[in-house]
Design an enzyme around this catalytic site. Structure first.
Site, PDB file in Angstrom:
ATOM      1  N   ARG A  94       0.834  -1.199   0.000  1.00  0.00           N
ATOM      2  CA  ARG A  94       0.000   0.000   0.000  1.00  0.00           C
ATOM      3  C   ARG A  94       0.879   1.264   0.000  1.00  0.00           C
ATOM      4  NH1 ARG A  94      -5.255   2.038   0.991  1.00  0.00           N
ATOM      5  NH2 ARG A  94      -6.155  -0.005   1.347  1.00  0.00           N
ATOM      6  N   GLU A 129      -9.471   5.069   7.886  1.00  0.00           N
ATOM      7  CA  GLU A 129      -8.085   5.449   7.648  1.00  0.00           C
ATOM      8  C   GLU A 129      -7.904   6.828   7.007  1.00  0.00           C
ATOM      9  OE1 GLU A 129      -7.577   1.472   5.924  1.00  0.00           O
ATOM     10  OE2 GLU A 129      -5.683   1.447   7.008  1.00  0.00           O
TER      11      GLU A 129
END
Lengths: 289, 950
Positions: free
Chosen positions: B487, B888
């Site tokens: 990521r 997030e």
């Protein structure tokens, strides 16, 4: 989990407490417990018997001749809120209001804060500038000593085994004629509330009408093995107006009053600089008020 | 044997007498002897406030009060705050104003708040100060402080009732986007929610672990005899005693449950203990003697990649390299080029509930695990592996979980594996709860990263190329570090249009604590660096940072991400930037003269994130989920999902989604905590996918259920099956709202006609194409964009950063539950501020030197900025009803915005995170007005003072 102590004794008189402390070298007094309980739990202190001071009636603040007497078991919350302390000893009131957070202040005691002898003890600098007198009793009798002589090193105080700190006397300030008094406590750390001070400073100055400092007392925490008076810095500014030159010289002198170390909370260099900043600000404020 | 102490208390109004050990803490008396488990233990050191009770009316941390000292006094716990069955006004306000998330800190907070109200707290600042001893990691304190304010105003009662009546007053009102009461709030605020540490079963033993104190060593031998001799010890086991595989790695098989020959990090498990009391268990664990022969260690990830570095594992320290290569950065022409190296520190999760689980064996055939965790299916796999059982023989129930933030993604598998092997070894239930220091010392952390940038722009302020080289410190075991790196790799250049990109992301073993999942999952670090470089470039181009970003943001025409993926329209980057800047008053701030009050410096900074929703392509095999929906005969609804509630609001989200889909009052929907025996493996609760994945499965289940509901409804309504509408508690005929039947009646009819009222639902994400070798392709299904603008005041002498305000604009698709959404944003912002400014992992040869709330500094209620929120809704790609995850994105851009604001305030570059007071003073270097004092000290030495120190 239980803390590893084998016995709790709860005396109801000071004499009873002293008898236990004298007879049991493995015993230790406990008041609020906010430091001791942590140390017992993590094994930094090993004590088989604790003597609970809660039943001795040592809490209370009273005005007596020439000053204010604070019982050793008086809680920080009470000290911070007391009108007399706030009026006469604002640095102490402010310091008491920054010990841990509110639930700690409702439990931690003045005597405990001193007896724990942490270099970071928040009330210590305020008591140092007040030149507080401590009353200590033992089976052998009563003695009084100045707070200036109380701290010997990290976790070490002038309390001998079997001795108990029972009260703290703060003499009322004699303000010299034509002077006004400035007294402050400040501390700095990584956040605003609930911090162990990285540097703390208490200052008391009598400022003449011409702006010169008739007298100055300065004390700091977390910059040496014990809370310290900054006498070199005091000497440098006494009798002078705290102008930039005087302030710079005071800051210079301060560096010889303190001996900070690198630890997990801050490097020594930061503590030196922060101490300089706090002193400079106190002197600027004294000049301004 | 020590004597017993008699303790008389007036406890919650009743006189009670206890006989306890002399070392009993008031906390243990309350929890263990009085059975009042509402009072929680979060740190055992008086720092977190979860154990606050009233002692003679004053709030105190009961973990620091000897039970004996409370003798003769009055104690009120959270259970005693209620009066004649009604919650205290502050508790009620916490429930109705969204002030409860994971709930673990809530009882202590409720008690302190009640005490604050009793002494009539003054202004907002004073209220924040009084609550500063109650740490909360979820809420960011905003709604908690609002609740205290409401409760202290005379209007409290009135307001509260009005808000609660929300649904009933407007029966036609959709639950979607509302702010009805969270289903878990009332139990949490009253202290009746049972977390793992509150669960006890007959015959239960307590586990403890002996761990390595050094980072790299050879295990020569273990002496267990003295540990075994401790009274109450039932088992001490080592690697040799394991029934199944000695492995706990989630993806790679590099980590043993118990060390065999090598110690590779501080906290490596050496032996496990089960005993009849936690005191005995931990005493024994401390007596396990390990004969360790020190080996060379490496603690810096860059050094670890050098050819001659000590090898953490035999295969070498480079675990994996990820790349994105798109266009030719070498050929890109740029008139302005900046280079920088950023050192971004890790972060401790600091959930208020420590890691814990309970293992209940049944005849060594099967086992039930009750765990504080994010990922019950991971726990199931780990336990099955170490016990050598089938997956079907391992049942995992998720206990109410007191915060996770990624820290309860993989570590609970290790803890559960430990408890499980002890349970099988003793054939007794075993509870394993980590003490706070050990929890901080041994659990995973946000990865520290070293990030090197070389970015270029043309004369007009358009980005031409970006080169990024990142090294992640994985620590001693991979865990899920490669997934984090995946990521980080594709998030390296933010939401900007860059024609040529070259990103290299390497993952390195070191002998440090192991890195793992943490809210943002690698994106916060690279975002911090990217936004720092964007500000550098803006300055180099002599452009306002806002304008420079406007010129480079992705939009509906330029939609190619770092990996060349086309973001699906609408691309809301510009919208988010402009909304956040407007909320922050960017133009006004820059138009006015800045306040220069002595050493105080003001600054404002921007951070943006392009967040890839849900799991990366590399993990898409896990991007699935399962749900069960049961329509009960009274019209209430049971929902089971495989994704967990850890405070973030998944229960409320699932409740809202099911209620919306079935047209019932949310209060009629009961969502139960996951249990691996009720739904199929739904993957992990990570990547902000909770509401998305479970919501999509619920919608699928409801769709299937309606195949049975609608014909019956049509029959009762006398309309066509296709015209049945479910809303507001009624089934009605389209176009004829007066023709309606209560859903409760419909459900009763279904039951009496024996129509199947249960349905399963399934979700899986769409397949994507992604070339792992070049990093080009579609790593994510769709994206969310967020922009945070931070305003700070910096004390330029003490180095203290005060974040005054954060304006947050979020592309959320669709709001499911307003309080939950706001709570996520507020909590993410405050956690981001902590990471950016005060939370520092101080490692000393691989050992965490500050494993406590005393010295690991997370924000308190006094550190909370004003938080302004702009919710940007749209008809674009998304999950249930078009919603995108918020967990997030709420955190990721915050620290970057704060960094840029600090740099703006001080006029110096800062390339290290966190930006602590000493870090700022160090960065100021000679520009600090008192820099000379330290130099002077060096020059003169300490000749006048004896060398002093501890």
């Amino acid at each position: 989990m239980d803390v590893p102590v084998q016995q709790v004794i709860r005396p109801t008189t000071v004499a009873e407490a002293l008898a236990v402390l004298a007879g049991r070298p493995d015993s230790r007094p406990i008041a609020g417990g906010t430091d001791l309980m942590v140390q017992l739990r993590d094994g930094r202190k090993r004590v088989s018997c604790v003597v609970d001071l809660g039943g001795l009636g040592l809490a209370g603040i009273r005005q007596i001749d020439g000053g204010v007497e604070i019982g050793a078991s008086t809680r920080m919350d009470s000290i911070a809120a007391d009108d007399g302390v706030r009026r006469h000893f604002p640095a102490l009131a402010a310091a008491a209001g920054t010990v841990g957070a509110w639930p700690i202040q409702c439990r931690a005691t003045l005597g405990g804060n001193l007896a724990n002898a942490s270099p970071a003890a928040d009330t210590a600098p305020a008591l140092l500038v007040a030149e507080a007198l401590l009353t200590v009793v033992s089976a052998a009798g009563t003695r009084r000593l100045s707070v200036v002589d109380f701290f010997l090193g990290p976790g070490r105080s002038a309390l001998a085994p079997g001795e108990l700190l029972v009260s703290v006397f703060l003499p009322l300030v004699q303000i010299p004629p034509d002077c006004r008094l400035v007294e402050r406590f400040v501390k700095t750390g990584p956040r605003l509330e609930q911090v162990i001070s990285v540097v703390s400073l208490a200052g008391r100055a009598a400022v003449r009408t011409d702006g010169a400092l008739e007298s100055v007392r300065l004390a700091l925490g977390s910059v040496a093995p014990t809370p310290v008076r900054a006498q070199r810095a005091e000497t440098v500014v006494t009798g002078r107006r705290p102008d930039p030159v005087a302030r710079r010289e005071a800051v210079q002198a301060l560096q010889h009053d303190i001996a900070p170390i690198d630890d997990v909370r801050a490097p020594a260099r930061y503590r030196r600089i922060a101490a300089a900043v706090l002193l400079d600000r106190f002197l600027q404020e004294a000049a301004r008020v | 044997m020590s004597e017993r102490v008699v303790v008389n208390l007036k406890l919650n109004g009743a006189r009670r007498t206890f006989e306890v050990a002399p070392g009993r803490r008031l906390l243990d008396l309350l929890r263990e002897d009085a059975g009042l488990t509402g009072t929680k233990e979060g740190c055992s050191a008086g720092e977190c406030g979860a154990c606050v009770v009233l002692l003679d009316g004053a709030p105190v941390t009961s973990c620091l009060v000897l039970a004996a000292s409370a003798d003769g006094h009055e104690v009120v716990t959270v259970e005693g705050l209620q009066q004649s069955g009604s919650l205290h006004p502050f508790q009620e306000a916490l429930v109705t104003h969204g002030g409860v998330q994971c709930g673990f800190c809530t009882p202590g907070l409720a008690v302190t708040g009640a005490a604050a109200l009793a002494r009539s707290p003054g202004d907002a600042e004073e209220r924040a100060r009084l609550l500063a001893g109650n740490l909360c990691r979820c809420t960011g304190y905003v709604k908690v402080l609002e609740a205290l304010e409401r409760a202290s105003s005379e209007e409290a009662d009135h307001d509260t009732r009005r808000e609660r009546a929300h649904f009933e007053e407007a029966p036609g009102h959709d639950p979607l986007g509302g702010h009805h009461e969270r289903p878990d709030a009332r139990a949490k605020v009253s202290g009746s929610t049972r977390y793992v540490a509150d669960l006890a079963v007959p015959g239960m033993l307590h586990a403890a672990v002996a761990v390595a104190p050094v980072a790299s060593a050879c295990v020569v031998g273990l002496s267990l005899a003295t540990a075994r001799a401790i009274d109450g010890v039932e088992a001490v086991i080592t690697a040799a005693d394991l029934p199944g595989k000695n492995l706990v790695g989630v993806i790679f098989e590099d980590q043993p449950l118990l060390a065999l020959e090598r110690v590779r990090m501080v906290g490596e498990r050496l032996a496990l203990v089960a005993a009849r009391s936690p005191e005995s268990a931990w005493a024994a664990a401390h007596l396990v003697h390990a004969d360790l022969e020190p080996l060379p260690a490496v603690h810096d990830p860059i050094q670890a990649l050098a050819p001659d570095a000590p090898r953490v594992h035999d295969a070498g320290n480079l675990i994996r390299t990820f790349r994105v290569v798109r266009g030719h950065t070498a050929c890109a022409r740029a008139s302005v080029v900046v280079e920088a190296e950023y050192r971004v520190g890790g972060q401790e999760h600091a959930y208020l509930e420590p890691q814990g689980c309970l293992a209940i064996p049944e005849g060594r055939q099967h086992i039930t695990i009750v765990a504080s965790c994010q990922c019950p299916f991971y726990v199931q796999q780990a336990v099955a592996r170490v016990l050598g059982l089938s997956l079907a023989a391992v049942r995992v129930e998720q206990a109410p979980t007191g915060g996770g933030f990624g820290g309860k993604e993989d570590y609970p598998s290790e803890l559960a594996a430990c408890a499980a092997v002890l349970a099988f070894a003793t054939d007794r239930p075993v509870r394993f709860v980590l003490p706070r220091e050990l929890d901080m010392q041994v659990s995973s952390k946000r990865h520290a990263m070293v990030i090197r940038h070389r970015w270029g722009a043309d004369r007009n302020g358009h980005l031409r190329f970006a080169e990024v080289e990142t090294v992640l410190d994985a620590g001693a075991y991979i865990g899920i570090s490669t997934v984090v790196a995946e990521r980080a790799n594709v998030s390296s250049i933010g939401p900007y249009h860059v024609p040529a990109v070259r990103v290299t992301t390497r993952v390195a073993y070191t002998n440090n604590l192991f890195g793992g999942a943490f809210r943002g999952f690698g994106a916060p670090q690279v975002t911090w660096a990217a936004e720092a470089t964007m500000d550098r470039l803006a300055r180099a181009c002599a452009l306002d940072p806002l304008e420079f970003r406007r010129r480079n943001l992705l939009d509906d025409r330029r939609r190619r991400t770092c990996t060349g993926q086309s973001v699906r329209r609408p691309v809301l980057a510009r919208e988010c930037l402009d909304r956040a800047a407007a909320l922050a008053g960017w133009d006004e701030f820059h138009a006015r003269t800045r306040h220069q009050d002595g050493p105080a410096r003001e600054g404002m900074g921007i951070g943006l994130v392009l967040y890839g929703c849900n799991l990366h392509h590399g993990g898409q095999h896990l991007d699935r989920s399962s749900a069960v929906v049961i329509l009960q005969s009274d019209g209430s609804v049971v929902v089971r999902v495989g994704l967990t509630e850890m405070g973030q609001g998944n229960l409320a989200a699932c409740q809202t989604i099911a209620a919306q889909a079935l047209g019932v009052d949310p209060a009629q929907v009961q969502v139960w905590q996951p249990d691996t025996t009720t739904v199929a493996d739904s993957g992990p609760t990570v990547a902000s996918r909770g509401a998305h994945a479970s919501g999509m499965a619920i919608l699928n289940a409801v769709e299937r259920l309606r195949k049975r509901i609608d014909p019956l409804a049509a029959e009762l309504l006398g309309c066509d099956e296709r015209d049945v509408l479910l809303a507001g508690g009624f089934a009605s005929a389209r176009g004829d709202p007066d023709r309606r039947v209560p859903i409760a009646r419909l459900a009763g009819e279904m039951a009496s006609r024996r129509i199947e009222g249960i349905s399963t639902g399934w979700y899986r994400s769409t397949e994507r194409r992604f070339d792992a070798a070049t990093g080009v392709g579609d790593p994510y299904e769709f994206y969310a964009i967020a922009c945070h603008v931070a305003q700070v005041t910096v004390d330029a002498e003490l180095g203290l950063v005060r974040v005054v305000e954060v304006s947050a604009a979020h592309d959320v698709g669709r709001v499911i539950h307003r309080d939950v959404l706001e709570g996520q944003i507020q909590g993410g912002v405050v956690q981001g501020i902590g990471w950016g400014t005060s939370e520092e992992l101080k490692l000393d040869r691989g050992r965490l030197a500050n494993p406590s709330f005393t010295d690991y500094i997370i924000p308190t209620s006094a550190d909370v900025p004003r938080i302004r929120i702009a919710v940007v809704e749209s008809e674009g790609p998304g999950g249930p009803f078009g919603a995108k995850g918020i967990g997030e994105p709420s955190l990721i851009p915050t620290a970057a915005a704060v960094r840029n604001a600090v740099v703006d305030a001080l006029g110096i570059e800062i390339d290290r995170l966190p930006i602590t007071p000493p870090a700022i003073v160090a960065a100021l270097s000679d520009r600090h007005p008192f820099a000379w004092v330290a130099e002077e000290e060096k020059a003169h030495g300490r000749t006048e003072e004896p060398a002093a120190g501890r």
